[in-house]
Scaffold this motif. Sequence first.
Motif, PDB file in Angstrom:
ATOM      1  N   ARG A 244       0.817  -1.205   0.000  1.00  0.00           N
ATOM      2  CA  ARG A 244       0.000   0.000   0.000  1.00  0.00           C
ATOM      3  C   ARG A 244       0.857   1.264   0.000  1.00  0.00           C
ATOM      4  O   ARG A 244       0.492   2.277  -0.573  1.00  0.00           O
ATOM      5  CB  ARG A 244      -0.908  -0.002   1.240  1.00  0.00           C
TER       6      ARG A 244
ATOM      7  N   MET B 178     -15.632   3.159  -4.904  1.00  0.00           N
ATOM      8  CA  MET B 178     -15.456   4.541  -4.422  1.00  0.00           C
ATOM      9  C   MET B 178     -16.539   4.863  -3.400  1.00  0.00           C
ATOM     10  O   MET B 178     -17.721   4.764  -3.708  1.00  0.00           O
ATOM     11  CB  MET B 178     -15.558   5.488  -5.619  1.00  0.00           C
TER      12      MET B 178
ATOM     13  N   SER C  12     -12.867  10.620 -15.405  1.00  0.00           N
ATOM     14  CA  SER C  12     -12.269  10.474 -14.080  1.00  0.00           C
ATOM     15  C   SER C  12     -13.349  10.341 -13.041  1.00  0.00           C
ATOM     16  O   SER C  12     -14.464  10.836 -13.208  1.00  0.00           O
ATOM     17  CB  SER C  12     -11.370  11.666 -13.753  1.00  0.00           C
ATOM     18  N   SER C  13     -12.987   9.615 -12.011  1.00  0.00           N
ATOM     19  CA  SER C  13     -13.855   9.480 -10.859  1.00  0.00           C
ATOM     20  C   SER C  13     -12.948   9.697  -9.666  1.00  0.00           C
ATOM     21  O   SER C  13     -12.075   8.874  -9.390  1.00  0.00           O
ATOM     22  CB  SER C  13     -14.468   8.088 -10.850  1.00  0.00           C
ATOM     23  N   ARG C  14     -13.091  10.812  -9.002  1.00  0.00           N
ATOM     24  CA  ARG C  14     -12.145  11.092  -7.928  1.00  0.00           C
ATOM     25  C   ARG C  14     -12.821  11.786  -6.751  1.00  0.00           C
ATOM     26  O   ARG C  14     -13.805  12.504  -6.921  1.00  0.00           O
ATOM     27  CB  ARG C  14     -10.979  11.945  -8.446  1.00  0.00           C
ATOM     28  N   SER C  15     -12.263  11.528  -5.607  1.00  0.00           N
ATOM     29  CA  SER C  15     -12.763  12.132  -4.384  1.00  0.00           C
ATOM     30  C   SER C  15     -11.625  12.859  -3.707  1.00  0.00           C
ATOM     31  O   SER C  15     -10.457  12.512  -3.866  1.00  0.00           O
ATOM     32  CB  SER C  15     -13.287  11.063  -3.427  1.00  0.00           C
TER      33      SER C  15
ATOM     34  N   THR D 262      -8.639   7.471 -11.571  1.00  0.00           N
ATOM     35  CA  THR D 262      -9.389   7.068 -10.381  1.00  0.00           C
ATOM     36  C   THR D 262      -8.524   7.211  -9.136  1.00  0.00           C
ATOM     37  O   THR D 262      -7.300   7.155  -9.222  1.00  0.00           O
ATOM     38  CB  THR D 262      -9.862   5.598 -10.512  1.00  0.00           C
ATOM     39  N   ASN D 263      -9.171   7.382  -7.990  1.00  0.00           N
ATOM     40  CA  ASN D 263      -8.461   7.345  -6.703  1.00  0.00           C
ATOM     41  C   ASN D 263      -8.300   5.925  -6.191  1.00  0.00           C
ATOM     42  O   ASN D 263      -7.592   5.688  -5.216  1.00  0.00           O
ATOM     43  CB  ASN D 263      -9.258   8.079  -5.610  1.00  0.00           C
ATOM     44  N   ASP D 264      -9.011   5.005  -6.771  1.00  0.00           N
ATOM     45  CA  ASP D 264      -9.119   3.654  -6.219  1.00  0.00           C
ATOM     46  C   ASP D 264      -8.016   2.760  -6.802  1.00  0.00           C
ATOM     47  O   ASP D 264      -8.094   2.335  -7.953  1.00  0.00           O
ATOM     48  CB  ASP D 264     -10.507   3.105  -6.555  1.00  0.00           C
TER      49      ASP D 264
ATOM     50  N   LEU E  32      -2.047  14.877   0.838  1.00  0.00           N
ATOM     51  CA  LEU E  32      -1.710  13.486   0.525  1.00  0.00           C
ATOM     52  C   LEU E  32      -2.592  13.048  -0.631  1.00  0.00           C
ATOM     53  O   LEU E  32      -3.791  13.309  -0.627  1.00  0.00           O
ATOM     54  CB  LEU E  32      -1.970  12.591   1.746  1.00  0.00           C
ATOM     55  N   SER E  33      -2.003  12.388  -1.577  1.00  0.00           N
ATOM     56  CA  SER E  33      -2.797  12.049  -2.751  1.00  0.00           C
ATOM     57  C   SER E  33      -2.319  10.731  -3.341  1.00  0.00           C
ATOM     58  O   SER E  33      -1.113  10.486  -3.438  1.00  0.00           O
ATOM     59  CB  SER E  33      -2.647  13.176  -3.775  1.00  0.00           C
ATOM     60  N   THR E  34      -3.247   9.893  -3.710  1.00  0.00           N
ATOM     61  CA  THR E  34      -2.911   8.680  -4.470  1.00  0.00           C
ATOM     62  C   THR E  34      -3.918   8.537  -5.601  1.00  0.00           C
ATOM     63  O   THR E  34      -5.074   8.932  -5.458  1.00  0.00           O
ATOM     64  CB  THR E  34      -2.975   7.398  -3.613  1.00  0.00           C
TER      65      THR E  34
ATOM     66  N   THR F 143      -5.133  19.008   6.557  1.00  0.00           N
ATOM     67  CA  THR F 143      -4.531  18.117   5.561  1.00  0.00           C
ATOM     68  C   THR F 143      -5.592  17.806   4.517  1.00  0.00           C
ATOM     69  O   THR F 143      -6.755  17.589   4.857  1.00  0.00           O
ATOM     70  CB  THR F 143      -4.046  16.804   6.201  1.00  0.00           C
ATOM     71  N   SER F 144      -5.194  17.799   3.283  1.00  0.00           N
ATOM     72  CA  SER F 144      -6.123  17.339   2.252  1.00  0.00           C
ATOM     73  C   SER F 144      -5.640  16.001   1.734  1.00  0.00           C
ATOM     74  O   SER F 144      -4.440  15.717   1.736  1.00  0.00           O
ATOM     75  CB  SER F 144      -6.207  18.363   1.117  1.00  0.00           C
ATOM     76  N   THR F 145      -6.565  15.187   1.322  1.00  0.00           N
ATOM     77  CA  THR F 145      -6.191  13.869   0.798  1.00  0.00           C
ATOM     78  C   THR F 145      -7.183  13.394  -0.255  1.00  0.00           C
ATOM     79  O   THR F 145      -8.371  13.724  -0.196  1.00  0.00           O
ATOM     80  CB  THR F 145      -6.086  12.825   1.929  1.00  0.00           C
ATOM     81  N   SER F 146      -6.664  12.643  -1.193  1.00  0.00           N
ATOM     82  CA  SER F 146      -7.536  11.976  -2.161  1.00  0.00           C
ATOM     83  C   SER F 146      -7.672  10.508  -1.813  1.00  0.00           C
ATOM     84  O   SER F 146      -8.397   9.770  -2.474  1.00  0.00           O
ATOM     85  CB  SER F 146      -6.960  12.124  -3.572  1.00  0.00           C
ATOM     86  N   ASP F 147      -6.955  10.095  -0.778  1.00  0.00           N
ATOM     87  CA  ASP F 147      -7.010   8.697  -0.335  1.00  0.00           C
ATOM     88  C   ASP F 147      -8.131   8.614   0.687  1.00  0.00           C
ATOM     89  O   ASP F 147      -7.910   8.798   1.884  1.00  0.00           O
ATOM     90  CB  ASP F 147      -5.649   8.341   0.289  1.00  0.00           C
TER      91      ASP F 147
END
Lengths: 490, 446
Positions: A21, B1, B48-51, A92-94, A73-75, B67-71
């Motif tokens: 991960r 998602m 795209s499909s993102r959060s 996608t984020n997934d 933080l970004s994935t 903090t920002s995150t896309s996870d």
Amino acid sequence: MLATSILLTKELPSLIYNPTRDRFDESWEAPLATLLGLGRAAGADFIEFFLERVNYISCLAEDDAITSISPKLSTGAGVRVFRGQSDCYVSTNDLSFSGLKAALEKALSIQGLILPAPNSYVPEINLELLRDYAIKNNKDTWNSQFSSMQEMSEVLLDANAKLKQKANHVQSRRAVYFRDWQEVLVAASDGTFARDIRLTQSVGYNLLCADGANRSSIGKRSGNTGDANFLRNWNYEADSEEVAESAGKMLYADYVESGTYPIIMANAFGGVIFHEACGHLLETTQIERKTTPFIDKKGEKIAHQNLTAWDEGRSQNAFGTIDMDDEGMPTQRTLLIENGILKNFIADRAGSMRTGHPRTGSGRRQGYTYAAASRMRNTYIAPGDYALEDLFNSVDKGIYCKKMGGGSVGATGEFNFGVDEAYLIENGKITKPLKGAVLIGEAKEIMNKISMSSRDLELASGFCGSISGSVYVTVGQPHIKVDSITVGGR
Amino acid sequence: MPSTQEIAGYAQEIAHKLGIKKFDIYGSTVDETSVQVDQGEPKQVNASSRSGVMVRVWNDEQTLGVTSTSDVDPLGIELALKTAYEASFFGAKENIPDFSPEATIPISHSPTEKATQAPAAKLIETLLAAEKELISAHPAITSVPYNGLAQRDVDRFYVNSEGSVRNESHTLSSIYLSTKTEQEDKKPRSAGAVRISHSLEELDISGCLEEAAKKTISHLNYEKVKTGKYQVVFSGKAFLSLLNAFSNIFNAQDILDKQSLSTPETLGMKIASPLLSVCDDALHPSNVGAETFDDEGTPTRRISIISNGVLTGLIHSAGTAKRLNAQPTGNANIGAKVTVSPHFYHVFSEVQPEQELSIESADNVIYIDQLKAFHAGVKAVQGSFSLPFDGWMIKNGELISVDAATVAGDFLQVLNSIVFVEKEAELTTSGVCPKVWVDALSITGE
């Protein structure tokens, strides 16, 4: 004997993939090879996965206080599917196997393709042994070396205090820093399998001075890739002095009188003129759109014979330096123009496929939400043979553009960029400061008017926004003379 | 998602588990599909499909970390909350943002119903047809190098540890078409148009085509304009882009940061011609992407900014409103440092002008349709601009395209030099605004 392992699509639901991960390593090979195989079995001609993890932080000091520390933080991942020369890109984020498979399925459906039926064979793609630039260049240790939140706060506050000492008529002082740590993994159906880590940092000042109705605002930024100690080594003593001096001079500057002038552009960030006026027009993206006047000029003279220019990804620690591009290709030094003759274009994979120009390791993107496109890296005009005073002595009345602002180039090759710090040149001497200048021209014309280059090449960091988002770049040049250009002013 | 509701739900559980007592979360998920075409072929399709979420955490000393995150799975949210907590010890020690006092008041506006997304093939087919029609509009139009058709589903939410829960959804569809011409012995010319709507079905594609074609044809024959001072008429789009570039005038955060042409004392003072009135109206019926709450959960509303030339209001976050003893206006963008931005301008005039002006009867006037290269030519905190533009010289009511010219001036001077605001408003992506006539602006041409 089969060259690749074979599995049936009906076996897919029972497959268990557990890639790590927190790191893109060899454990990602199996799921990605399977997905790439699925895409090929569905009829796609080429498939590429781009996986990204970002750990970003920015810090802002305003006057004598830290007013913002902002981690991000970004994935995410993107899959690009080609069918012939047509392509689509789904992000996608997934990053789970099912998430990536769903993205692939969507991309295939856009291309009019569907995943193979349950009893179909899926030839997994043979990926190369992971080409890991992070390990090769010892980048995995960066995480433990770069500045903490505490340290970045202390440095910026100290830097801002230094600026207060140096500047007069200060209305506001800002010191800003960001660190962008990015891990990427590229896997493609041609066998590409490569990983890299990039560490990009920038630090600088914005100073606003006011005295009655007179105002001046001056910024200065430095950028770096690959040096975990960058912030610790920031020479804010020198930068604060430079910014304060420029703001002081520009505070009482007159507006430039509009007209056509010979200009001398300073080295380093002055290179934005080449970036905007020529560099973008040498990207294969522009050839595809037929929005460059240089489309069929390879091998022909497109610039003054004294001009040679490069785009490369290899200058140590420069802002646009990368070990591999975002399509997994090792970067290179690309000679763009040699003594005025167009030698090469800047090409990504799709651009190469569609225009026939060879890839140059220039497929770049802001992040996983963008498909890669042909983008510049470190782009600069090579040093010439003139002494700096030769350039000034050749100008009776003109403008010295010491500090450039931003710029852009339009669909028809017209460009514009602002000058943050300018001076009038009279009889070869700098006389008075000028504000409000905007340089306007056309790429095709201006390239033949760059008639003199001095020997003092310097690079400067910048941000370039285009089709694949904002990417870190370097611009650069020695001092150059442009024989005539339209200057917008009052 | 995960859905926004699921993210909000487990974020609250995790915060509780970590012992974080005060927090808020703003987030969104976006599903988007966009297509481009090139000479009769699909060029690229993006989907795209993102959060993404932004978490804010206050520690026991009441300092704030973000903090920002896309996870956005539970592990990702937990890491974001922990990182925000760590950052909270290094953030601002003064003027620390707090919850909006309006984050829990009811919002009366009903959410917009989402439109069904069209398949990518339908988007491609539609855009290919548009490209073909535009190229056939005139022999000189050889390509439409910049084009796109997109649709977007947006779900957004705000929750905080004091019980505020907000969410809403909307859909957007947009098209842009920008041409390029080729004619022997003439420079290539280009012009474009944009339309935005709630859905693909409602999108005014024919209007976009007509505008792009008409403008392109009008620029085929061009002339240099002589450098000098001119009366200038700005299109609604051009005037709004200039107004937005200098929005620091009415942006409370910029004023507090001393990054504005105004100070708190400017409120109530005359800053423009009495002919000018401006509102920021997030809920304007023409605002397709209207949002009913901002990133801090404050309900959006109509704010009078300039009334008959007088600066009557500022746009605020909860924090700026508190510092300036005002009400939040629903214009906040969440972050470690909360910023403020306008939603949708409404420019109009409430007073009878001394003179009625019209393009049909104008002479020696520059008509600016579109300003360009803002990042190069605007000095927002100095108030000055020098910008290239697309437009026409009006000679005895006739429009003649202008070749390569710039307009320069001081924005406050522009506001005070307005001599006429037309009645008929133009709908743009950033607001509604009629043509605005301004005296004596510097034009650099030949």
